[in-house]
Enzyme design. Structure first.
Site, PDB file in Angstrom:
ATOM      1  N   ALA A   9       0.873  -1.213   0.069  1.00 55.26           N
ATOM      2  CA  ALA A   9      -0.055  -0.212   0.123  1.00 55.26           C
ATOM      3  C   ALA A   9       0.833   1.218  -0.041  1.00 55.26           C
ATOM      4  O   ALA A   9       0.401   2.389   0.488  1.00 55.26           O
ATOM      5  CB  ALA A   9      -0.918  -0.067   1.262  1.00 55.26           C
ATOM      6  N   ASN A  11       3.408   3.888  -2.582  1.00 58.81           N
ATOM      7  CA  ASN A  11       2.861   4.999  -3.450  1.00 58.81           C
ATOM      8  C   ASN A  11       2.491   4.503  -4.729  1.00 58.81           C
ATOM      9  O   ASN A  11       1.052   4.744  -5.106  1.00 58.81           O
ATOM     10  CB  ASN A  11       4.212   5.824  -3.900  1.00 58.81           C
ATOM     11  CG  ASN A  11       4.534   6.684  -2.806  1.00 58.81           C
ATOM     12  OD1 ASN A  11       3.809   7.178  -2.139  1.00 58.81           O
ATOM     13  ND2 ASN A  11       6.114   7.055  -2.531  1.00 58.81           N
ATOM     14  N   ARG A  86      22.150  -4.167  -8.074  1.00 53.83           N
ATOM     15  CA  ARG A  86      20.922  -4.752  -8.738  1.00 53.83           C
ATOM     16  C   ARG A  86      20.501  -6.250  -8.395  1.00 53.83           C
ATOM     17  O   ARG A  86      19.399  -6.617  -8.012  1.00 53.83           O
ATOM     18  CB  ARG A  86      21.180  -4.923 -10.219  1.00 53.83           C
ATOM     19  CG  ARG A  86      19.767  -4.528 -11.175  1.00 53.83           C
ATOM     20  CD  ARG A  86      20.516  -4.245 -12.517  1.00 53.83           C
ATOM     21  NE  ARG A  86      19.478  -5.006 -13.677  1.00 53.83           N
ATOM     22  CZ  ARG A  86      18.394  -4.244 -13.854  1.00 53.83           C
ATOM     23  NH1 ARG A  86      18.102  -3.261 -13.494  1.00 53.83           N
ATOM     24  NH2 ARG A  86      17.572  -4.915 -14.764  1.00 53.83           N
ATOM     25  N   VAL A 116       4.048  -5.534 -10.461  1.00 52.78           N
ATOM     26  CA  VAL A 116       4.566  -4.261 -10.601  1.00 52.78           C
ATOM     27  C   VAL A 116       5.993  -3.923  -9.992  1.00 52.78           C
ATOM     28  O   VAL A 116       6.842  -3.190 -10.562  1.00 52.78           O
ATOM     29  CB  VAL A 116       3.833  -3.012 -10.228  1.00 52.78           C
ATOM     30  CG1 VAL A 116       4.184  -1.639 -10.306  1.00 52.78           C
ATOM     31  CG2 VAL A 116       2.147  -3.442 -10.584  1.00 52.78           C
ATOM     32  N   THR A 117       6.466  -4.787  -9.032  1.00 52.09           N
ATOM     33  CA  THR A 117       7.639  -4.764  -8.346  1.00 52.09           C
ATOM     34  C   THR A 117       8.633  -4.923  -9.416  1.00 52.09           C
ATOM     35  O   THR A 117       8.860  -5.820 -10.088  1.00 52.09           O
ATOM     36  CB  THR A 117       7.809  -5.824  -7.195  1.00 52.09           C
ATOM     37  OG1 THR A 117       6.586  -5.795  -6.269  1.00 52.09           O
ATOM     38  CG2 THR A 117       8.809  -5.787  -6.354  1.00 52.09           C
ATOM     39  N   ASN A 118      10.053  -4.083  -8.994  1.00 47.32           N
ATOM     40  CA  ASN A 118      11.083  -4.116  -9.645  1.00 47.32           C
ATOM     41  C   ASN A 118      11.899  -4.928  -9.271  1.00 47.32           C
ATOM     42  O   ASN A 118      12.108  -5.129  -7.946  1.00 47.32           O
ATOM     43  CB  ASN A 118      11.443  -2.784  -9.990  1.00 47.32           C
ATOM     44  CG  ASN A 118      10.881  -2.221 -11.282  1.00 47.32           C
ATOM     45  OD1 ASN A 118      10.540  -2.750 -12.507  1.00 47.32           O
ATOM     46  ND2 ASN A 118      10.530  -0.982 -10.904  1.00 47.32           N
ATOM     47  N   HIS A 173      11.410  -3.372 -19.260  1.00 55.80           N
ATOM     48  CA  HIS A 173      11.498  -2.085 -18.315  1.00 55.80           C
ATOM     49  C   HIS A 173      12.778  -1.726 -18.021  1.00 55.80           C
ATOM     50  O   HIS A 173      13.399  -2.356 -17.432  1.00 55.80           O
ATOM     51  CB  HIS A 173      10.409  -2.470 -17.078  1.00 55.80           C
ATOM     52  CG  HIS A 173       9.982  -1.258 -16.441  1.00 55.80           C
ATOM     53  ND1 HIS A 173       9.482  -0.074 -17.147  1.00 55.80           N
ATOM     54  CD2 HIS A 173       9.924  -0.926 -15.301  1.00 55.80           C
ATOM     55  CE1 HIS A 173       9.114   0.680 -16.274  1.00 55.80           C
ATOM     56  NE2 HIS A 173       9.188   0.531 -15.167  1.00 55.80           N
TER      57      HIS A 173
HETATM   58  N1  APR Z   1       4.163  -7.737   2.196  1.00 62.62           N
HETATM   59  C1  APR Z   1       3.295  -6.631   1.895  1.00 62.62           C
HETATM   60  N2  APR Z   1       3.853  -5.493   1.759  1.00 62.62           N
HETATM   61  C2  APR Z   1       5.324  -5.348   1.875  1.00 62.62           C
HETATM   62  C3  APR Z   1       5.868  -6.191   2.007  1.00 62.62           C
HETATM   63  C4  APR Z   1       5.600  -7.456   2.183  1.00 62.62           C
HETATM   64  N3  APR Z   1       6.157  -8.758   2.366  1.00 62.62           N
HETATM   65  N4  APR Z   1       7.229  -5.926   1.858  1.00 62.62           N
HETATM   66  C5  APR Z   1       7.109  -4.528   1.462  1.00 62.62           C
HETATM   67  N5  APR Z   1       5.850  -4.177   1.436  1.00 62.62           N
HETATM   68  C6  APR Z   1       5.446  -2.934   1.359  1.00 62.62           C
HETATM   69  C7  APR Z   1       6.164  -1.736   2.019  1.00 62.62           C
HETATM   70  O1  APR Z   1       5.771  -1.679   3.275  1.00 62.62           O
HETATM   71  C8  APR Z   1       5.740  -0.366   1.345  1.00 62.62           C
HETATM   72  O2  APR Z   1       4.400   0.051   1.856  1.00 62.62           O
HETATM   73  O3  APR Z   1       5.537  -2.655  -0.100  1.00 62.62           O
HETATM   74  C9  APR Z   1       5.287  -1.198  -0.286  1.00 62.62           C
HETATM   75  C10 APR Z   1       6.079  -0.559  -1.271  1.00 62.62           C
HETATM   76  O4  APR Z   1       5.719   0.698  -1.360  1.00 62.62           O
HETATM   77  P1  APR Z   1       6.712   1.908  -1.879  1.00 62.62           P
HETATM   78  O5  APR Z   1       8.014   1.739  -0.815  1.00 62.62           O
HETATM   79  O6  APR Z   1       5.983   3.339  -1.746  1.00 62.62           O
HETATM   80  O7  APR Z   1       7.329   1.570  -3.083  1.00 62.62           O
HETATM   81  P2  APR Z   1       6.474   2.109  -4.653  1.00 62.62           P
HETATM   82  O8  APR Z   1       6.853   3.666  -4.978  1.00 62.62           O
HETATM   83  O9  APR Z   1       4.973   2.074  -4.426  1.00 62.62           O
HETATM   84  O10 APR Z   1       6.979   0.870  -5.384  1.00 62.62           O
HETATM   85  C11 APR Z   1       6.487  -0.368  -5.493  1.00 62.62           C
HETATM   86  O11 APR Z   1       6.810  -0.810  -7.868  1.00 62.62           O
HETATM   87  O12 APR Z   1       7.229   0.540  -9.428  1.00 62.62           O
HETATM   88  C12 APR Z   1       7.775  -0.357  -8.509  1.00 62.62           C
HETATM   89  O13 APR Z   1      10.151  -0.022  -8.208  1.00 62.62           O
HETATM   90  C13 APR Z   1       8.878   0.054  -7.572  1.00 62.62           C
HETATM   91  O14 APR Z   1       9.343  -2.125  -6.776  1.00 62.62           O
HETATM   92  C14 APR Z   1       8.894  -1.002  -6.772  1.00 62.62           C
HETATM   93  C15 APR Z   1       7.208  -1.064  -6.636  1.00 62.62           C
END
Ligand code: APR
Length: 304
Positions: A9, A11, A86, A116-118, A173
């Protein structure tokens, strides 16, 4: 109402939820950090009173909340920090994605998953393996974002409405993305008739550098409005069975001569997920670029 779960949850995840909240959907946010999913969900729920949407948004740390979600968007992960290679990032996020997928398998075994995660292309492989779902139900978001960045760049340069700029961006990407200037039309006019090859090259370079350009401006943090909107549009195409043709990170089994690798290609998105991989006729050079993209992902996977 149709149900979407968003894991992470932060950004990007909360922005995707905010975009989807304009539709009559049940949206569930899940995060490991206490309060974050609940807080974002409440804020977004209150916004629906303003724009008059029937959407129901909830947040939780407990995965039972995602039960029977039809689409799951995974944004959970950590961002690359100074000093982290990386490969380090790859290993940390692979562990997170493995754990997230174990919950998805239990609570919504029929879901369609949008990663979506990188690093995106590699994370799609991790998810496919961890979930054991058919390949049509596991895909990644990158091409919609990269294409939006290129279209915006062209529209700003030519001072035309972005709606009338049609293009598609394939491949990985990142640096190895593959832009298709020969398939880019402005109105019905080929881009090459409107600007010079040098300018087209510069616009493609800017698109490749799109994420980094925003990171440099923000100083801390990375892009999330366009990434969140891109993930939301894919979820919507699936939930509404709208048969949109969008560039998506999909598992290829021979198309474009690429075997068993995730790579960005145009696909038909519908209720079954990736319903068809669209085969464009590509020039020799472009095809080589696409193969190089796939090769890059294969090499990255070796370090896992
Ligand atoms: N389970 C659930 N949520 C998790 C876990 C987990 N095991 N580990 C981390 N998180 C949550 C974090 O607490 C955080 O709120 O994932 C969220 C990631 O959000 P942000 O740090 O704000 O990152 P964001 O900018 O949303 O990007 C998320 O998308 O575009 C890609 O490179 C970017 O990999 C990144 C991902």
């Amino acid at each position: 109402m149709k149900k979407v779960a968003i894991i992470g949850a932060g950004n990007v995840g909360s922005t995707a939820a905010f975009v989807l909240a304009r539709k009559p959907y049940t949206i569930t946010l899940v995060d490991v950090v206490p309060g974050i999913a609940e807080g974002k969900a409440l804020d977004i729920q209150q916004s629906t009173a303003v724009f008059e949407s029937p959407a129901k948004i909830t947040g939780s740390m407990d995965y039972t909340a995602i039960k029977d979600a039809e689409v799951v968007i995974i944004t959970a992960g950590v961002a690359r920090k100074p000093g982290m290679t990386r490969e380090d990032l790859l290993k940390i996020n692979a562990r997170i994605i493995g754990e997230v997928c174990s919950h998805i398998k239990i609570h919504c075994p029929n879901a369609i998953v949008i990663m979506v995660t990188n690093p995106l292309d590699a994370m799609c492989h991790v998810a496919l393996k961890a979930l054991g779902f058919p390949k049509e139900r596991v895909m990644g978001m990158a091409g919609v974002l990269d294409t939006a960045r290129l279209r915006t760049c062209i529209a700003q340069h030519l001072n035309v409405a972005v709606l009338d700029v049609h293009s598609t961006v394939l491949g990985n990407h990142g640096d190895a993305m593959v832009a298709l200037p020969e398939h880019t039309m402005v109105g019905s006019v080929p881009l090459a008739e409107l600007t010079s090859p040098e300018t087209i090259h510069q616009m493609i370079q800017r698109t490749k550098n799109g994420g980094a350009e925003i990171v440099a401006l923000l100083k801390t943090g990375s892009a999330y409005y366009a990434p969140g909107a891109a993930a939301a549009v894919m979820a919507q195409a699936i939930l509404e069975d709208s048969k949109r043709i969008l560039p998506v990170c999909a598992y290829l089994e021979g198309t474009y001569g690429i075997q068993n690798i995730y790579v960005g290609v145009p696909v038909l998105l519908g209720r079954k997920g990736v319903e068809q991989i669209i085969k464009l006729s590509l020039g020799r050079e472009t095809l080589q670029e696409l193969l190089a993209s796939a090769q890059q992902t294969a090499s990255l996977l070796k370090s896992l």
